[in-house]
Design a protein around this motif. Structure first.
Motif, PDB file in Angstrom:
ATOM      1  N   HIS A  78      -6.117  -2.799  -7.814  1.00 59.30           N
ATOM      2  CA  HIS A  78      -4.855  -2.335  -7.218  1.00 59.30           C
ATOM      3  C   HIS A  78      -4.966  -2.367  -5.704  1.00 59.30           C
ATOM      4  O   HIS A  78      -5.928  -1.871  -5.134  1.00 59.30           O
ATOM      5  CB  HIS A  78      -4.567  -0.897  -7.651  1.00 59.30           C
ATOM      6  CG  HIS A  78      -4.043  -0.789  -9.023  1.00 59.30           C
ATOM      7  ND1 HIS A  78      -2.916  -1.454  -9.443  1.00 59.30           N
ATOM      8  CD2 HIS A  78      -4.459  -0.070 -10.089  1.00 59.30           C
ATOM      9  CE1 HIS A  78      -2.679  -1.160 -10.708  1.00 59.30           C
ATOM     10  NE2 HIS A  78      -3.608  -0.330 -11.133  1.00 59.30           N
ATOM     11  N   GLU A 119      -9.300   0.502  -7.014  1.00 66.17           N
ATOM     12  CA  GLU A 119      -8.206   0.604  -6.053  1.00 66.17           C
ATOM     13  C   GLU A 119      -8.747   0.240  -4.679  1.00 66.17           C
ATOM     14  O   GLU A 119      -9.807   0.721  -4.288  1.00 66.17           O
ATOM     15  CB  GLU A 119      -7.653   2.036  -6.003  1.00 66.17           C
ATOM     16  CG  GLU A 119      -7.013   2.478  -7.296  1.00 66.17           C
ATOM     17  CD  GLU A 119      -6.672   3.948  -7.272  1.00 66.17           C
ATOM     18  OE1 GLU A 119      -6.911   4.608  -6.248  1.00 66.17           O
ATOM     19  OE2 GLU A 119      -6.166   4.431  -8.294  1.00 66.17           O
ATOM     20  N   THR A 164      -8.410   0.330  -0.617  1.00 65.75           N
ATOM     21  CA  THR A 164      -7.805   1.097   0.465  1.00 65.75           C
ATOM     22  C   THR A 164      -7.967   0.321   1.756  1.00 65.75           C
ATOM     23  O   THR A 164      -9.013  -0.273   1.981  1.00 65.75           O
ATOM     24  CB  THR A 164      -8.492   2.466   0.604  1.00 65.75           C
ATOM     25  OG1 THR A 164      -8.535   3.075  -0.677  1.00 65.75           O
ATOM     26  CG2 THR A 164      -7.755   3.357   1.568  1.00 65.75           C
ATOM     27  N   TRP A 209      -7.752   0.740   5.909  1.00 75.25           N
ATOM     28  CA  TRP A 209      -7.632   1.629   7.065  1.00 75.25           C
ATOM     29  C   TRP A 209      -6.914   0.853   8.164  1.00 75.25           C
ATOM     30  O   TRP A 209      -7.338  -0.251   8.534  1.00 75.25           O
ATOM     31  CB  TRP A 209      -9.002   2.087   7.535  1.00 75.25           C
ATOM     32  CG  TRP A 209      -9.561   3.217   6.727  1.00 75.25           C
ATOM     33  CD1 TRP A 209      -9.545   4.535   7.060  1.00 75.25           C
ATOM     34  CD2 TRP A 209     -10.223   3.148   5.448  1.00 75.25           C
ATOM     35  NE1 TRP A 209     -10.136   5.286   6.073  1.00 75.25           N
ATOM     36  CE2 TRP A 209     -10.562   4.476   5.073  1.00 75.25           C
ATOM     37  CE3 TRP A 209     -10.543   2.117   4.569  1.00 75.25           C
ATOM     38  CZ2 TRP A 209     -11.212   4.785   3.891  1.00 75.25           C
ATOM     39  CZ3 TRP A 209     -11.180   2.425   3.384  1.00 75.25           C
ATOM     40  CH2 TRP A 209     -11.516   3.737   3.047  1.00 75.25           C
ATOM     41  N   PRO A 241       8.220   3.852  -1.614  1.00 79.44           N
ATOM     42  CA  PRO A 241       7.258   4.782  -1.017  1.00 79.44           C
ATOM     43  C   PRO A 241       6.866   5.828  -2.047  1.00 79.44           C
ATOM     44  O   PRO A 241       7.722   6.545  -2.569  1.00 79.44           O
ATOM     45  CB  PRO A 241       8.047   5.401   0.132  1.00 79.44           C
ATOM     46  CG  PRO A 241       9.464   5.318  -0.280  1.00 79.44           C
ATOM     47  CD  PRO A 241       9.606   4.154  -1.207  1.00 79.44           C
ATOM     48  N   LEU A 242       5.599   5.905  -2.395  1.00 76.87           N
ATOM     49  CA  LEU A 242       5.199   6.874  -3.423  1.00 76.87           C
ATOM     50  C   LEU A 242       4.924   8.241  -2.820  1.00 76.87           C
ATOM     51  O   LEU A 242       5.469   9.231  -3.256  1.00 76.87           O
ATOM     52  CB  LEU A 242       3.965   6.377  -4.170  1.00 76.87           C
ATOM     53  CG  LEU A 242       4.209   5.218  -5.117  1.00 76.87           C
ATOM     54  CD1 LEU A 242       2.931   4.841  -5.826  1.00 76.87           C
ATOM     55  CD2 LEU A 242       5.264   5.566  -6.141  1.00 76.87           C
ATOM     56  N   HIS A 243       4.072   8.278  -1.833  1.00 76.38           N
ATOM     57  CA  HIS A 243       3.880   9.565  -1.166  1.00 76.38           C
ATOM     58  C   HIS A 243       3.208   9.363   0.178  1.00 76.38           C
ATOM     59  O   HIS A 243       2.636   8.317   0.456  1.00 76.38           O
ATOM     60  CB  HIS A 243       3.068  10.530  -2.032  1.00 76.38           C
ATOM     61  CG  HIS A 243       1.622  10.185  -2.192  1.00 76.38           C
ATOM     62  ND1 HIS A 243       0.692  10.422  -1.213  1.00 76.38           N
ATOM     63  CD2 HIS A 243       0.937   9.616  -3.208  1.00 76.38           C
ATOM     64  CE1 HIS A 243      -0.493  10.034  -1.626  1.00 76.38           C
ATOM     65  NE2 HIS A 243      -0.381   9.525  -2.837  1.00 76.38           N
ATOM     66  N   VAL A 244       3.302  10.390   1.009  1.00 79.65           N
ATOM     67  CA  VAL A 244       2.563  10.458   2.258  1.00 79.65           C
ATOM     68  C   VAL A 244       1.876  11.798   2.251  1.00 79.65           C
ATOM     69  O   VAL A 244       2.490  12.806   1.929  1.00 79.65           O
ATOM     70  CB  VAL A 244       3.487  10.411   3.483  1.00 79.65           C
ATOM     71  CG1 VAL A 244       2.663  10.448   4.745  1.00 79.65           C
ATOM     72  CG2 VAL A 244       4.342   9.196   3.448  1.00 79.65           C
ATOM     73  N   VAL A 304      -2.580   9.509   4.504  1.00 80.88           N
ATOM     74  CA  VAL A 304      -2.647   8.579   3.379  1.00 80.88           C
ATOM     75  C   VAL A 304      -1.242   8.162   2.969  1.00 80.88           C
ATOM     76  O   VAL A 304      -0.378   9.016   2.756  1.00 80.88           O
ATOM     77  CB  VAL A 304      -3.361   9.230   2.174  1.00 80.88           C
ATOM     78  CG1 VAL A 304      -3.563   8.214   1.070  1.00 80.88           C
ATOM     79  CG2 VAL A 304      -4.678   9.825   2.589  1.00 80.88           C
ATOM     80  N   ARG A 342       4.397   1.228  -3.643  1.00 74.15           N
ATOM     81  CA  ARG A 342       4.400   0.514  -4.915  1.00 74.15           C
ATOM     82  C   ARG A 342       5.283  -0.717  -4.820  1.00 74.15           C
ATOM     83  O   ARG A 342       6.339  -0.693  -4.200  1.00 74.15           O
ATOM     84  CB  ARG A 342       4.903   1.416  -6.039  1.00 74.15           C
ATOM     85  CG  ARG A 342       4.826   0.759  -7.401  1.00 74.15           C
ATOM     86  CD  ARG A 342       5.254   1.674  -8.499  1.00 74.15           C
ATOM     87  NE  ARG A 342       4.293   2.700  -8.844  1.00 74.15           N
ATOM     88  CZ  ARG A 342       3.136   2.476  -9.458  1.00 74.15           C
ATOM     89  NH1 ARG A 342       2.782   1.261  -9.786  1.00 74.15           N
ATOM     90  NH2 ARG A 342       2.332   3.461  -9.751  1.00 74.15           N
ATOM     91  N   ASP A 357       2.150  -3.495  -8.560  1.00 71.05           N
ATOM     92  CA  ASP A 357       0.929  -3.144  -7.855  1.00 71.05           C
ATOM     93  C   ASP A 357       1.191  -1.910  -6.999  1.00 71.05           C
ATOM     94  O   ASP A 357       2.335  -1.617  -6.640  1.00 71.05           O
ATOM     95  CB  ASP A 357       0.496  -4.320  -6.975  1.00 71.05           C
ATOM     96  CG  ASP A 357      -0.903  -4.132  -6.445  1.00 71.05           C
ATOM     97  OD1 ASP A 357      -1.668  -3.385  -7.070  1.00 71.05           O
ATOM     98  OD2 ASP A 357      -1.219  -4.732  -5.411  1.00 71.05           O
ATOM     99  N   THR A 358       0.139  -1.192  -6.718  1.00 69.42           N
ATOM    100  CA  THR A 358       0.265  -0.088  -5.778  1.00 69.42           C
ATOM    101  C   THR A 358      -0.831  -0.233  -4.732  1.00 69.42           C
ATOM    102  O   THR A 358      -1.912  -0.736  -5.035  1.00 69.42           O
ATOM    103  CB  THR A 358       0.193   1.273  -6.502  1.00 69.42           C
ATOM    104  OG1 THR A 358      -0.137   2.283  -5.553  1.00 69.42           O
ATOM    105  CG2 THR A 358      -0.857   1.290  -7.570  1.00 69.42           C
ATOM    106  N   ARG A 396      -2.796   1.474  -1.033  1.00 66.90           N
ATOM    107  CA  ARG A 396      -3.027   2.691  -0.262  1.00 66.90           C
ATOM    108  C   ARG A 396      -3.429   2.323   1.160  1.00 66.90           C
ATOM    109  O   ARG A 396      -4.296   1.457   1.355  1.00 66.90           O
ATOM    110  CB  ARG A 396      -4.114   3.529  -0.922  1.00 66.90           C
ATOM    111  CG  ARG A 396      -4.309   4.868  -0.262  1.00 66.90           C
ATOM    112  CD  ARG A 396      -5.440   5.646  -0.875  1.00 66.90           C
ATOM    113  NE  ARG A 396      -5.287   5.761  -2.312  1.00 66.90           N
ATOM    114  CZ  ARG A 396      -6.282   5.535  -3.170  1.00 66.90           C
ATOM    115  NH1 ARG A 396      -7.459   5.195  -2.762  1.00 66.90           N
ATOM    116  NH2 ARG A 396      -6.077   5.669  -4.456  1.00 66.90           N
ATOM    117  N   ILE A 451      -4.569   4.046   4.943  1.00 66.66           N
ATOM    118  CA  ILE A 451      -5.031   5.280   5.578  1.00 66.66           C
ATOM    119  C   ILE A 451      -5.020   5.080   7.094  1.00 66.66           C
ATOM    120  O   ILE A 451      -5.472   4.044   7.593  1.00 66.66           O
ATOM    121  CB  ILE A 451      -6.443   5.669   5.095  1.00 66.66           C
ATOM    122  CG1 ILE A 451      -6.370   6.128   3.629  1.00 66.66           C
ATOM    123  CG2 ILE A 451      -7.027   6.777   5.943  1.00 66.66           C
ATOM    124  CD1 ILE A 451      -7.653   6.653   3.071  1.00 66.66           C
TER     125      ILE A 451
END
Lengths: 193, 429
Positions: free
Chosen positions: A14, A39, A41, A43, A67-70, A88, A92, A98-99, A101, A103
């Motif tokens: 992911h 997953e 990530t 930066w 937007p899933l979350h902040v 973070v 999605r 796919d999702t 992340r 940071i």
């Protein structure tokens, strides 16, 4: 029957799609990449955030439009070698199922990131929540007020140095921490025990 | 609908000024009657406070509505009345102790919260759950989905003045809560799904109750639909109302029936199957127009799809244990403790300090009745989560409300709130 972990191992990672896309189109915005638990990530440099998210939203290889979350994660012991907060973002993509992340690291004395509410309408509340609970400021947000807590609340509860339970009890060794200055006894019986 | 014509600036309220007298003459107010608020009369919009005790806000939601006559010009939701700080609470409890907290967030579908949290922790630990536990998780979750949709169906119809559906929905929801009570001892905050498996295997009565649900509920749902699907008043009040386009729904981060009502067939059970959802054959119902009526149709159809999944899972329910054999998370059986020193140590450690997870972070989402429920867990290697962020579906769905009610009549705001199926415990956490 294949187990869940075999299935996870055989599935594409992911966020790999997003990481590849950013590395290809905006290579200087990527500070670091890391894969864990299937997953990936990325930066991101703080000043390139809006650019990166716009790319992820609009590029045909990305289409990360939800937007899933902040949120933010507080690592107070990391200062001053590294910035204290991890902001973070999780997005999605329905088209590519796919999702991803992202940071952004911000220091304690300037915990601000550019606001993404112009990129995703739904970021508005998520950013207000992160401001409310963690004290991250989102520059360019049109209405950065507390969302969940009352307007006159003091402090940001999800920071690690915010004590959320119990009452401070004064002992001889922690008077400075437990009592305001005017309530501290002038002279203590006996210097120490 | 156009705004009121511009009016003269309001006259001064100073009784000594000439303007004041002039204003009184203008409005035909007799001297001595001070009750008319001249300042208010000069404005073309009115602010109205709705909630937080309003019965149709489904909890403690407060809306500040800016009204132009009966038209909503602006809607500002004010949330946080039910904020309980669960995310902070997670940080000072070990992983098993966190499970009951997850129940209390989305208290109408607690099993999905248990499941999301458990799946995330299981991924951190690298644990596989036995097939029987996976199937039982699916069965319990789908029962909960039907219960949650039934409650939504009853209350949102009640908001629009239809009293009968509410009573019918309650009658059927009881059957599902009885199953909760049977397997876990409680009706709502079950904490039935645990890290590594389930609380316990199901008792023998379970099979009879579930097969009765599978047998009788298709007829029951027909009955519910008969009450309002073609009801002219219901259609009049809901068709074309609270429309949100697929584009906007995505941008607001909407998920679940709100997103599917706008025509996007995205369901995490299909798209990213977890807990062996890929073994079952079911469809993802979608709407066409993204209005209140479409969201209603999607949810009614989802109940039928849930019954399909239930039927398959129940008929192919495998035998075997319901807990992982990994002794890090599951208590060893009594006879093993008597004979094995290691088991005794694991038992002691698990009871006294819980289990530790490797360092890392993981995001696990499940499809709850309200949409994508995600758990982002950061672990620092200790027996407590370092940080848990709950991605609540109601939170994102509710943030689209101002968009949906813009330009609608004030009486329809109630219908739109009902159609989003928010739960303030989920929004505020």
């Amino acid at each position: 029957m294949t187990t869940a972990h075999q299935a996870e191992a055989s599935r594409p990672v992911h966020g790999a799609r997003a990481a590849e896309l950013i590395a290809r189109e905006l290579p200087d915005a990527v500070l670091r990449r890391g894969v864990a638990y299937g997953e990936e990530t990325v930066w991101i440099a703080r000043e390139r955030l809006v650019e990166v998210c716009t790319l992820l939203r609009d590029h045909a290889d990305g289409r990360y439009r939800i937007p899933l979350h902040v949120t933010a994660v507080d690592w107070p012991d990391r200062e001053p070698e590294e910035p204290r907060f991890d902001v973070v973002y999780q997005l999605r993509s329905l088209q590519h199922n796919d999702t991803c992340r992202l940071i952004v690291r911000v220091p304690e004395d300037d915990p601000s990131v550019p606001s993404l509410e112009k990129v995703f309408a739904g970021m508005d509340w998520h950013e207000r929540e992160a401001y409310d609970l963690l004290g991250i400021t989102f520059t360019g947000h049109h209405d950065l007020r507390r969302l969940l807590l009352p307007a006159d609340w003091e402090g940001h509860p999800l920071r690690k140095d915010y004590v959320s339970f119990g009452e401070p009890v004064a002992f001889t060794h922690n008077l400075e921490w437990a009592l305001p200055e005017q309530e501290r006894p002038r002279d203590l019986p006996g210097e120490t025990r | 609908m156009t705004a009121l014509p511009p009016v003269q600036p309001p006259p001064s309220r100073d009784p000594l000024s000439e303007q004041y007298e002039h204003g009184r003459d203008l409005l035909g107010v007799e001297t001595g009657l001070d009750s008319v608020d001249l300042v208010q009369l000069g404005e073309s919009t009115m602010e109205l406070n709705m909630g937080p005790q309003h019965p149709s806000t489904h909890g403690v939601l407060r809306l500040v509505l800016e009204l132009d006559g009966e038209i909503v010009r602006q809607c500002k939701p004010d949330i946080g009345y039910l904020h309980t700080g669960f995310e902070k609470d997670f940080e000072r409890h070990n992983y098993q102790q966190c499970i009951p907290y997850t129940d209390r967030m989305d208290y109408l579908s607690p099993l999905f919260n248990n499941l999301g949290f458990s799946l995330a922790v299981e991924r951190l630990l690298g644990i596989d759950v036995p097939p029987r536990a996976q199937y039982l998780r699916v069965i319990m979750c789908e029962l909960t989905r039907i219960a949650s949709h039934l409650l939504w169906y009853g209350t949102s119809a009640l908001d629009l003045g239809a009293t009968t559906p509410f009573v019918y929905a309650w009658r059927d929801r009881e059957k599902l809560l009885d199953i909760n009570e049977l397997v876990s001892g409680v009706r709502m905050h079950t904490s039935f799904i645990r890290v590594g498996g389930l609380l316990a295997d199901v008792p023998d009565e379970f099979y009879g109750l579930v097969s009765e649900v599978i047998k009788t509920f298709p007829r029951r749902i027909d009955e519910h639909e008969l009450l309002i699907t073609k009801n002219p008043i219901w259609r009049e009040r809901t068709i074309g109302l609270g429309v949100i386009s697929a584009e906007d729904a995505m941008s607001y981060g909407a998920s679940g029936p709100v997103l599917r009502g706008s025509g996007i067939p995205y369901d995490l059970r299909k798209a990213q199957p977890y807990s062996s959802y890929d073994h079952f054959d079911f469809d993802v119902p979608i709407g066409r127009n993204g209005d209140v009526y479409d969201r209603y149709l999607v949810r009614m159809q989802e109940m039928r799809e849930s019954l399909k999944i239930l039927d398959q899972a129940f008929n192919h329910l495998p035998d075997g244990p319901v807990n992982s054999s990994d002794r890090r998370v599951t208590l060893p059986p009594r006879n093993e403790i008597n004979t094995s020193m290691e088991s005794l140590i694991y038992h002691f450690k698990l009871v006294t300090e819980g289990f530790r997870t490797p360092v890392g972070h993981v995001y696990q989402a499940v499809e709850s009745p309200r949409g994508e429920l995600g758990f982002y867990i950061v672990s620092d290697g200790s027996n407590r989560p370092y940080r848990v962020k709950v991605r609540a579906p109601s939170f994102s769905n509710l943030s689209a409300l101002p968009h949906m009610v813009h330009g609608e009549l004030i009486a329809d705001v109630v219908a739109v709130i009902g159609s989003i199926d928010i739960l303030l415990g989920d929004v505020d956490r």
